[in-house]
Design a protein around this motif. Structure first.
Motif, PDB file in Angstrom:
ATOM      1  N   THR A 293      52.794  -8.609  27.184  1.00 42.87           N
ATOM      2  CA  THR A 293      52.618  -9.195  28.291  1.00 42.87           C
ATOM      3  C   THR A 293      53.795  -9.242  29.434  1.00 42.87           C
ATOM      4  OG1 THR A 293      53.280 -11.281  27.478  1.00 42.87           O
ATOM      5  CG2 THR A 293      51.035 -10.509  26.981  1.00 42.87           C
TER       6      THR A 293
ATOM      7  N   GLU B 279      60.152 -24.314  21.642  1.00 47.28           N
ATOM      8  CA  GLU B 279      58.962 -24.046  20.715  1.00 47.28           C
ATOM      9  C   GLU B 279      58.067 -22.847  21.196  1.00 47.28           C
ATOM     10  OE1 GLU B 279      57.348 -27.920  20.411  1.00 47.28           O
ATOM     11  OE2 GLU B 279      57.708 -28.092  18.185  1.00 47.28           O
TER      12      GLU B 279
ATOM     13  N   PHE C 281      57.017 -17.015  21.689  1.00 45.08           N
ATOM     14  CA  PHE C 281      57.203 -15.750  22.416  1.00 45.08           C
ATOM     15  C   PHE C 281      58.024 -14.642  21.529  1.00 45.08           C
ATOM     16  CE2 PHE C 281      54.876 -15.733  26.423  1.00 45.08           C
ATOM     17  CZ  PHE C 281      54.662 -17.095  26.722  1.00 45.08           C
TER      18      PHE C 281
ATOM     19  N   LEU D  90      45.143 -12.388  19.784  1.00 48.86           N
ATOM     20  CA  LEU D  90      45.963 -13.642  19.377  1.00 48.86           C
ATOM     21  C   LEU D  90      45.274 -14.916  19.918  1.00 48.86           C
ATOM     22  CD1 LEU D  90      48.709 -15.019  18.755  1.00 48.86           C
ATOM     23  CD2 LEU D  90      49.238 -14.864  21.136  1.00 48.86           C
TER      24      LEU D  90
ATOM     25  N   THR E  76      49.374 -27.430  27.674  1.00 52.53           N
ATOM     26  CA  THR E  76      50.564 -26.582  27.230  1.00 52.53           C
ATOM     27  C   THR E  76      50.038 -25.221  26.656  1.00 52.53           C
ATOM     28  OG1 THR E  76      51.716 -28.619  26.456  1.00 52.53           O
ATOM     29  CG2 THR E  76      52.379 -26.670  25.267  1.00 52.53           C
TER      30      THR E  76
ATOM     31  N   ALA F  56      49.542 -22.486  29.334  1.00 51.12           N
ATOM     32  CA  ALA F  56      50.690 -22.114  29.820  1.00 51.12           C
ATOM     33  C   ALA F  56      51.114 -20.835  28.814  1.00 51.12           C
ATOM     34  CB  ALA F  56      51.844 -22.942  29.939  1.00 51.12           C
ATOM     35  N   LEU F  57      50.833 -21.324  27.433  1.00 50.27           N
ATOM     36  CA  LEU F  57      51.207 -20.177  26.734  1.00 50.27           C
ATOM     37  C   LEU F  57      50.281 -19.056  26.564  1.00 50.27           C
ATOM     38  CD1 LEU F  57      51.863 -22.372  23.437  1.00 50.27           C
ATOM     39  CD2 LEU F  57      53.563 -20.848  24.418  1.00 50.27           C
TER      40      LEU F  57
ATOM     41  N   GLY G 216      50.986 -16.702  29.403  1.00 49.14           N
ATOM     42  CA  GLY G 216      51.812 -15.561  29.123  1.00 49.14           C
ATOM     43  C   GLY G 216      51.977 -14.849  27.717  1.00 49.14           C
ATOM     44  N   LEU G 217      51.001 -15.036  26.799  1.00 47.57           N
ATOM     45  CA  LEU G 217      50.728 -14.193  25.605  1.00 47.57           C
ATOM     46  C   LEU G 217      49.456 -13.271  25.843  1.00 47.57           C
ATOM     47  CD1 LEU G 217      51.884 -17.039  23.039  1.00 47.57           C
ATOM     48  CD2 LEU G 217      52.973 -14.879  23.700  1.00 47.57           C
ATOM     49  N   ALA G 218      48.782 -13.666  27.000  1.00 43.73           N
ATOM     50  CA  ALA G 218      47.353 -12.997  26.833  1.00 43.73           C
ATOM     51  C   ALA G 218      46.395 -13.348  25.757  1.00 43.73           C
ATOM     52  CB  ALA G 218      47.424 -11.490  27.072  1.00 43.73           C
TER      53      ALA G 218
ATOM     54  N   ARG H 147      48.958 -18.375   9.362  1.00 42.64           N
ATOM     55  CA  ARG H 147      49.993 -18.205  10.327  1.00 42.64           C
ATOM     56  C   ARG H 147      49.523 -18.296  11.831  1.00 42.64           C
ATOM     57  NH1 ARG H 147      51.252 -14.478   6.574  1.00 42.64           N
ATOM     58  NH2 ARG H 147      50.468 -12.926   7.453  1.00 42.64           N
TER      59      ARG H 147
ATOM     60  N   LEU I 243      48.632 -19.926  15.522  1.00 47.88           N
ATOM     61  CA  LEU I 243      49.549 -20.743  16.451  1.00 47.88           C
ATOM     62  C   LEU I 243      48.804 -21.832  16.873  1.00 47.88           C
ATOM     63  CD1 LEU I 243      51.677 -21.282  18.513  1.00 47.88           C
ATOM     64  CD2 LEU I 243      50.562 -19.331  19.904  1.00 47.88           C
TER      65      LEU I 243
ATOM     66  N   ARG J 217      53.030 -26.914   9.577  1.00 48.37           N
ATOM     67  CA  ARG J 217      54.205 -25.960   9.478  1.00 48.37           C
ATOM     68  C   ARG J 217      54.332 -25.686   7.866  1.00 48.37           C
ATOM     69  NH1 ARG J 217      56.952 -29.493  13.356  1.00 48.37           N
ATOM     70  NH2 ARG J 217      56.647 -28.322  15.382  1.00 48.37           N
TER      71      ARG J 217
ATOM     72  N   GLN K 182      52.333 -21.892  12.936  1.00 47.39           N
ATOM     73  CA  GLN K 182      53.277 -22.076  13.812  1.00 47.39           C
ATOM     74  C   GLN K 182      52.795 -23.162  14.971  1.00 47.39           C
ATOM     75  OE1 GLN K 182      54.229 -18.577  15.956  1.00 47.39           O
ATOM     76  NE2 GLN K 182      55.954 -19.526  16.914  1.00 47.39           N
ATOM     77  N   VAL K 183      53.631 -24.363  14.872  1.00 42.06           N
ATOM     78  CA  VAL K 183      53.130 -25.525  15.508  1.00 42.06           C
ATOM     79  C   VAL K 183      53.799 -25.593  16.687  1.00 42.06           C
ATOM     80  CG1 VAL K 183      52.525 -27.710  15.410  1.00 42.06           C
ATOM     81  CG2 VAL K 183      52.371 -26.409  13.542  1.00 42.06           C
ATOM     82  N   VAL K 184      53.294 -25.825  18.038  1.00 39.34           N
ATOM     83  CA  VAL K 184      54.005 -26.155  19.151  1.00 39.34           C
ATOM     84  C   VAL K 184      53.479 -27.912  19.241  1.00 39.34           C
ATOM     85  CG1 VAL K 184      53.984 -26.003  21.489  1.00 39.34           C
ATOM     86  CG2 VAL K 184      53.939 -24.084  19.937  1.00 39.34           C
ATOM     87  N   PHE K 185      54.354 -28.482  19.436  1.00 39.81           N
ATOM     88  CA  PHE K 185      54.268 -30.277  19.461  1.00 39.81           C
ATOM     89  C   PHE K 185      54.404 -30.479  20.902  1.00 39.81           C
ATOM     90  CE2 PHE K 185      54.865 -34.577  19.181  1.00 39.81           C
ATOM     91  CZ  PHE K 185      53.809 -34.919  18.063  1.00 39.81           C
TER      92      PHE K 185
END
Lengths: 233, 152
Positions: A156, A193, A198, B26, B44, B47-48, B51-53, B116, B118, B140, B145-148
């Motif tokens: 990306t 995070e 990424f 993903l 959040t 936004a992720l 960026g990660l498609a 695993r 996200l 976790r 994979q955790v985004v808090f």
């Protein structure tokens, strides 16, 4: 392929249009903003290599905008002005501009100054080699293509920007904050995070074994480091 | 209605990812905590995902108490679906809603998340562990994979 991302900030629509046409034709990706406020907002959300900034604008003027940009970013700034006094040039350079060009200017001079400013950037595509080879991985910055074991990998834009920044600073531990601000913008310094997510994705795409990375290494408590052989292709 | 390991899945149309998305494997899973927290987590995740498609799945574990049959929650499924569609419409990125009926949320999470994954969840950061921070720690520990996302 883009030779660089440029933000044109000028309140005159004709100037913006001419600059957009000229620079796009030379392979640059051009965005524009009408005021200093718009430019600052645009810089918060996007990453640019260079800002062409008019000195005389309504609202917060070019000089103040330049100071604000420089306080948060290392982007190259070229000031555009109709005045040619030594005092103005000194003030612009002291405000954080890298260069200064007086209107009316010729296209060759403008392009030469843009090239010179981009060459000085540490993350510039023009600054280092255009392609890198890491064993079975091939990265071409100019064409934005990444090939692993003969197969093209789709990154990306953000993933590619992250890889490009790491390639521009090979074998150096780069702190989380610096990486975040360079790739995402000045407002993202503490979103570690995000960066982890990424980096994990990038590892899945470029590493032969993502759970035991060989290229994209973690520097504990610091950030990340791209391990490159001493003589990339 | 599909029932596996003591959980039921609602709204089949909402469960299937739109278009199958073969090019975007993903998935960013937003775990519902509170309405305010879910909104923050969705922002959040948006936004992720941009960026990660990636695509977003809003996972809503709905606990059904034992006196009731698992397939008959006290809150009607249509109401829950409508409510979360409104919540998900706050983000510009296409989100699909995965409502799961269960007896125990922790047991459900072990089967509802791929290995695993996200996961994005939101809560208040505090010196004392909150239920959200404990949940994040548990996920976790399970290898996700955790985004808090900090709820302000």
């Amino acid at each position: 392929m883009s030779a660089g991302r440029i933000l044109v900030v000028d309140d005159e629509p004709q100037i913006r249009r001419v600059l957009r046409t000229t620079l796009t034709a030379r392979g640059y990706e051009v965005h524009d903003a009408r005021t200093g406020e718009d430019a600052l907002e645009s810089l918060r959300d996007n990453r640019f290599d260079l800002v062409l900034l008019d000195m005389n604008m309504p609202g917060i003027g070019g000089m103040e905008t330049c100071r604000e940009i420089r306080a948060n970013s290392e982007v190259a700034i070229i000031m555009l002005t109709v005045r040619d006094s030594e005092h103005d040039k000194v003030a612009a350079l002291d405000a954080g501009a890298d260069d200064y060009i007086t209107k009316p200017f010729g296209t060759p001079e403008l392009l030469a100054r843009i090239r010179a400013a981009l060459r000085r950037l540490p993350t510039s595509a023009e600054g280092g080699p255009e392609s890198y080879r890491l064993e079975e991985l091939e990265i071409n910055l100019a064409t934005r293509r990444v090939i692993s074991k003969g197969r093209e990998i789709r990154l990306t834009p953000k993933e590619f920007d992250l890889l490009r920044y790491l390639l521009a600073n090979p074998n150096l531990p780069i702190p989380h904050t610096r990486l975040l601000q360079a790739v995402w913008g000045p407002d993202y310094g503490d979103q570690v995070e995000y960066l982890r997510v990424f980096v994990n994705q990038l590892r899945k795409k470029i590493e032969p074994d993502p759970s035991h990375p060989r290229y994209l290494l973690t520097e504990p408590w610091v950030g990340y480091r791209l391990a490159l052989p001493s003589n990339p292709a | 209605m599909e029932t596996t390991r003591g959980e039921a899945r609602l709204g089949q149309a909402a469960v299937v990812p739109p278009g199958g998305q073969p090019d975007s494997p993903l998935e960013v899973v937003v775990l519902h905590t509170t309405t305010k927290g879910t909104l923050q987590a969705l922002r959040t995740a948006a936004a992720l995902a941009q960026g990660l498609a990636a695509r977003i799945r809003l996972l809503v574990p709905q606990t059904v108490p034992y006196p009731l049959p698992l397939a008959s929650p006290s809150i009607p499924k249509d109401f829950t679906e409508r409510r979360f569609r409104t919540v998900a419409s706050e983000v510009a990125i296409e989100t699909y809603i995965d409502i799961r009926l269960c007896r125990d949320r922790r047991v459900l999470l072990e089967s509802a998340l791929k290995p695993r994954s996200l996961v994005v969840l939101s809560g208040r950061r505090s010196w004392w562990p909150t239920s959200e921070s404990r949940l994040a720690r548990r996920l976790r520990h399970l290898g996700h994979q955790v985004v808090f996302a900090n709820l302000t």
